[in-house]
Design an enzyme around this catalytic site. Structure first.
Site, PDB file in Angstrom:
ATOM      1  N   HIS A 514      26.087  22.281  87.974  1.00 28.67           N
ATOM      2  CA  HIS A 514      26.396  22.563  86.571  1.00 28.67           C
ATOM      3  C   HIS A 514      25.438  23.593  85.985  1.00 28.67           C
ATOM      4  O   HIS A 514      25.856  24.597  85.403  1.00 28.67           O
ATOM      5  CB  HIS A 514      26.327  21.264  85.765  1.00 28.67           C
ATOM      6  CG  HIS A 514      26.560  21.439  84.294  1.00 28.67           C
ATOM      7  ND1 HIS A 514      27.697  21.031  83.661  1.00 28.67           N
ATOM      8  CD2 HIS A 514      25.789  22.004  83.319  1.00 28.67           C
ATOM      9  CE1 HIS A 514      27.633  21.323  82.376  1.00 28.67           C
ATOM     10  NE2 HIS A 514      26.475  21.908  82.152  1.00 28.67           N
ATOM     11  N   GLU A 515      24.148  23.335  86.107  1.00 36.56           N
ATOM     12  CA  GLU A 515      23.175  24.242  85.506  1.00 36.56           C
ATOM     13  C   GLU A 515      23.234  25.629  86.133  1.00 36.56           C
ATOM     14  O   GLU A 515      22.995  26.638  85.459  1.00 36.56           O
ATOM     15  CB  GLU A 515      21.758  23.656  85.616  1.00 36.56           C
ATOM     16  CG  GLU A 515      21.537  22.414  84.774  1.00 36.56           C
ATOM     17  CD  GLU A 515      21.878  22.610  83.308  1.00 36.56           C
ATOM     18  OE1 GLU A 515      21.683  23.732  82.787  1.00 36.56           O
ATOM     19  OE2 GLU A 515      22.351  21.657  82.673  1.00 36.56           O
ATOM     20  N   HIS A 518      25.585  27.816  84.328  1.00 37.90           N
ATOM     21  CA  HIS A 518      24.958  28.523  83.200  1.00 37.90           C
ATOM     22  C   HIS A 518      24.190  29.746  83.702  1.00 37.90           C
ATOM     23  O   HIS A 518      24.229  30.818  83.097  1.00 37.90           O
ATOM     24  CB  HIS A 518      23.973  27.598  82.476  1.00 37.90           C
ATOM     25  CG  HIS A 518      24.612  26.543  81.626  1.00 37.90           C
ATOM     26  ND1 HIS A 518      25.494  26.830  80.617  1.00 37.90           N
ATOM     27  CD2 HIS A 518      24.458  25.188  81.620  1.00 37.90           C
ATOM     28  CE1 HIS A 518      25.864  25.708  80.017  1.00 37.90           C
ATOM     29  NE2 HIS A 518      25.250  24.701  80.611  1.00 37.90           N
ATOM     30  N   HIS A 521      26.431  32.559  84.414  1.00 38.44           N
ATOM     31  CA  HIS A 521      26.878  33.149  83.149  1.00 38.44           C
ATOM     32  C   HIS A 521      25.839  34.150  82.641  1.00 38.44           C
ATOM     33  O   HIS A 521      26.180  35.233  82.147  1.00 38.44           O
ATOM     34  CB  HIS A 521      27.095  32.033  82.128  1.00 38.44           C
ATOM     35  CG  HIS A 521      28.022  32.384  81.020  1.00 38.44           C
ATOM     36  ND1 HIS A 521      28.373  31.488  80.036  1.00 38.44           N
ATOM     37  CD2 HIS A 521      28.678  33.529  80.700  1.00 38.44           C
ATOM     38  CE1 HIS A 521      29.208  32.059  79.188  1.00 38.44           C
ATOM     39  NE2 HIS A 521      29.406  33.300  79.570  1.00 38.44           N
TER      40      HIS A 521
END
Length: 745
Positions: A514-515, A518, A521
């Site tokens: 998940h991280e 980020h 992104h």
């Protein structure tokens, strides 16, 4: 670099990231003090961009005493730059006003970015003092810029002409965003109201900083001290050794310390056979910030909420939630209430069904022991749900962990998936300085060998680090300055005793994926202006790309590459993986209900319409209880994921925004479904996601970015199926079988 106005966001996020600032040191009288001050300024590494690759922070050169001088000089420089823009005798143009604002404040941005990051990841007493001293000063600095009438007049003029300025779409959007930011900051208020607004902003900054510091101090102060090894029955040898090590660091040799995590539920509750100790752990967790000690946050909560209501009213909004949501994709409190209201009844119903199963196990076990049964309590849930999971699916977490060694998951799982999907390559570096010995750094390269970014991985929990998991950018991409990203991921994985492997849970593995979503992104950002770089998107959109990246954690080819026994290298057996996947929706009623409890509590606080209606300190917990009951999520065995006095999200950047995780998950579930239907882990899908969405930052409307990728508007059905909140569909795709995503936050 962040655009100068991002200082407002940084200040707002200070609670969430435990970052803020400090007051300047007053120079001592005398020539020796003046000479020392001059020498300090001459050697302050923050005064110039870092000479390291990609302007990577010089962690080994920067001292805590460097921050205050850098803040002071940075604020003074930016005010001079802004004054020159506001008083420019030439007519306002995009270049001499908007772009000039983008170029302003580079020293201040460099210093605050590093400081806030360190306060979140590795704080100390000096940094806490700086954080407290400078909170109100940073707020006042931001107000001096955004409430300058001459500057706003230039921005207003450009806003009115924006369609005829000959700008590209990104330029037009930048003008619109600046105008909106200034209006929302109070640029159209009367001078008297501006004066009061400045007072409110300063108070809020100071209170938010105090709240965040109390939360961290309370976590450390509330750790449970255990006298004997026998009381820890059920914990693994590694967990017991870590508890012993934690006790030694507190000079409690021979004892054991169970440190608290920031959420209401505490991980050891799933394994401790000692019910009394589980209860101690739970009760220590839920009273944090409301037990009348030095770290009690109830008075701070009350005052923050009153000030937020006053601020919203002053800016023309009926509630703070209405103000906060106006520039998000949700737009209105009514839209958020509608979505949460649809999810709550089936979620609580699921939780009640799960509870009935747990109660049956309790009754059966107690009967077998010839002892009276007891009622299921919150501290029993994780323990007995683990038993039910073992019975239903014939596996427990301890069977999985040997296949999930931390660095192997990172390099052969997370990085491998990024390589397959986007063509990225990673190379660890050991020559760059780090702020803590366990931190890892990697160069990140595009498929053609060109450098994309530097990635920092900070995985272990420690008392100086805030709870949770997050990503931050030390340097952001933009072509205006020609900078490439330096981004970091932070987790809070318990560090094992010396010589022991770091074995992850399945949740921790998903959180790592998940991280890194980020991080991608931030790394894929390809925008011109700092304002739009990386994750500079609406709060209820920012979690979406990271949630999508979780899908690769159990993708067969990815899992096969990293899920290997750390001792033998043997792959995770297919039958064990099948059991993990079969249990994907297990306990989903609990997870969704605890999340919704927190999200709806957040909305209740921020939908108060009058400062007079905000409860005083003594009524804060009663307000919480009434709000949960009103919304139908007051189910005693499932308390909210965060209670008000330690709900750091809503005292910082997620005020009226905790709903964003599940709002983003609607987009995520749609996107995962699209990827599944279009070939899965392919370069074509990765390139499409990178080009249409990840690279665009905030340079285009967020929901339009979603439509550009999927080709349709968001639909809620994939989310409902994923979380088991619909009548059982005839057939579910792998996408809809993914477990809920709220656990990381």
């Amino acid at each position: 670099m962040k655009h100068p106005l991002a200082l407002a966001l940084t200040a707002a996020l200070s609670t969430l990231a435990l970052g803020a600032c400090t007051a300047p040191t007053k120079p001592d009288a005398g020539s020796r003090a003046a000479t020392a001050s001059s020498a300090s300024e001459a050697t302050n590494p923050l005064f110039a961009p870092s000479p390291l690759p990609l302007q990577y922070p010089p962690f080994d050169k920067v001292k805590d005493s460097d921050f205050a001088p850098a803040f002071d000089r940075g604020m003074a420089e930016q005010l001079k730059e802004v004054e020159a823009i506001a008083n420019d005798p030439a007519a306002p143009t995009f270049d001499n006003t908007i772009v000039a604002m983008e170029r302003s404040g580079q020293l201040l941005d460099r210093a605050t970015t590093l400081f806030y990051s360190l306060v979140g990841a590795d704080t100390n007493d000096a940094r806490k003092k700086i954080q407290a001293d400078y909170a109100a000063k940073m707020s006042a600095h931001q107000d001096a810029i955004q409430l300058d009438p001459k500057l706003f007049a230039r921005i207003q003029s450009l806003y009115e002409q924006r369609s005829s300025l000959g700008l590209d779409a990104e330029g037009v959007r930048l003008v619109e965003r600046y105008h909106d930011d200034f209006v929302r900051a109070g640029a159209k208020l009367s001078d008297a109201d501006k004066g009061r607004l400045k007072e409110i902003n300063g108070e809020l900054a100071t209170l938010a900083t105090k709240f965040s510091q109390n939360v961290l101090a309370e976590v450390n102060d509330s750790a449970i001290v255990v006298d004997t090894r026998e009381e820890l029955d059920g914990l693994s040898d590694e967990a017991v050794a870590a508890a012993a090590e934690a006790a030694k660091t507190r000079k409690l040799d021979g004892k054991y310390v169970l440190a608290l995590q920031n959420t209401t539920g505490q991980p050891p509750e799933a394994f401790l056979t000692n019910r009394a100790l589980r209860q101690r752990l739970h009760e220590a967790s839920i009273v944090r910030g409301s037990r009348g000690n030095a770290y009690d946050n109830t008075a701070i909560v009350s005052q923050i909420m009153k000030l937020r209501v006053e601020r919203a009213k002053m800016l023309g909004y009926p509630t703070y939630a209405a103000y906060s949501l106006a520039n998000q994709t949700a737009k209105t409190p009514e839209a958020v209430n509608s979505m949460l209201g649809k999810l709550a009844p089936p979620a609580v119903a699921n939780a009640r069904r799960e509870a009935a199963e747990l109660q049956a196990v309790i009754d059966s076990e107690q009967k077998a022991k010839g002892q009276p049964s007891f009622k299921l309590e919150p501290w029993d849930w994780a323990f007995y749900s683990e038993k039910v999971r073992q019975k239903k699916y014939a596996f427990d977490e301890s069977q999985i962990k040997p296949y999930l060694e931390m660095k192997n998951v990172l390099e052969n799982g997370v990085f491998y998936a990024a390589g397959q999907l986007y063509g990225l390559k990673f190379k660890q570096r050991t020559d760059l300085p780090v702020y803590q010995p366990d931190v890892l750094t990697y160069d990140v390269f595009n498929e053609d060998g060109s450098q994309l970014a530097i990635f920092i991985a900070d995985m272990y929990a420690r008392p100086s680090k805030r709870g949770g998991a997050w990503m931050n950018a030390y340097v952001q991409q933009n072509t205006l300055f020609g900078t490439l990203p330096v981004v970091a991921n932070h987790l809070n994985i318990p560090k094992p005793s010396a010589g022991k492997p770091t074995l992850l849970t399945w949740d921790e593995t998903r959180t790592m994926f998940h991280e890194f979503g980020h991080a991608l992104h931030g790394m894929f950002s390809n925008v011109k202006y700092p304002y739009f770089a990386g994750t500079s998107v609406p709060r209820d959109f920012v979690e979406f790309p990271s949630q999508v990246n979780e899908m690769w954690a159990d993708w067969p080819s990815v899992l096969a590459n990293y899920a290997k026994d750390y001792r033998s290298g043997a792959p995770m057996p297919k039958e064990l993986l099948d059991k993990v996947m079969a249990a994907a929706q297990f306990n989903e009623g609990f997870r969704t209900t605890e999340y919704l409890g927190a999200a709806m509590l957040d909305q209740n606080w921020h939908q108060i319409g009058s400062a007079d209606a905000v409860p005083a300190a003594g009524g804060v917990m009663a307000f919480e209880a009434a709000a949960l009951k009103k919304d139908g999520v007051d189910y005693a065995p499932v308390p909210p994921r965060y209670r008000t006095p330690y709900f750091s999200h809503i005292m910082g950047g997620y005020a009226a925004g905790y709903y964003a995780y599940i709002w983003s998950e609607v987009l995520d579930a749609n996107t995962v479904q699209w990827i599944q239907q279009n070939g899965g882990l392919t370069r074509a899908n990765g390139d499409r996601f990178r080009q249409t969405l990840l690279s665009r930052g905030g340079s285009k409307d967020a929901l339009q970015l979603f439509r550009d990728f999927t080709g349709h508007d968001p639909q809620i059905e994939p989310l409902l199926e994923r979380r088991g909140l619909t009548a059982a569909p005839a057939q579910k795709s792998k996408a809809t079988k993914k477990p809920g995503k709220n656990r990381k936050k």
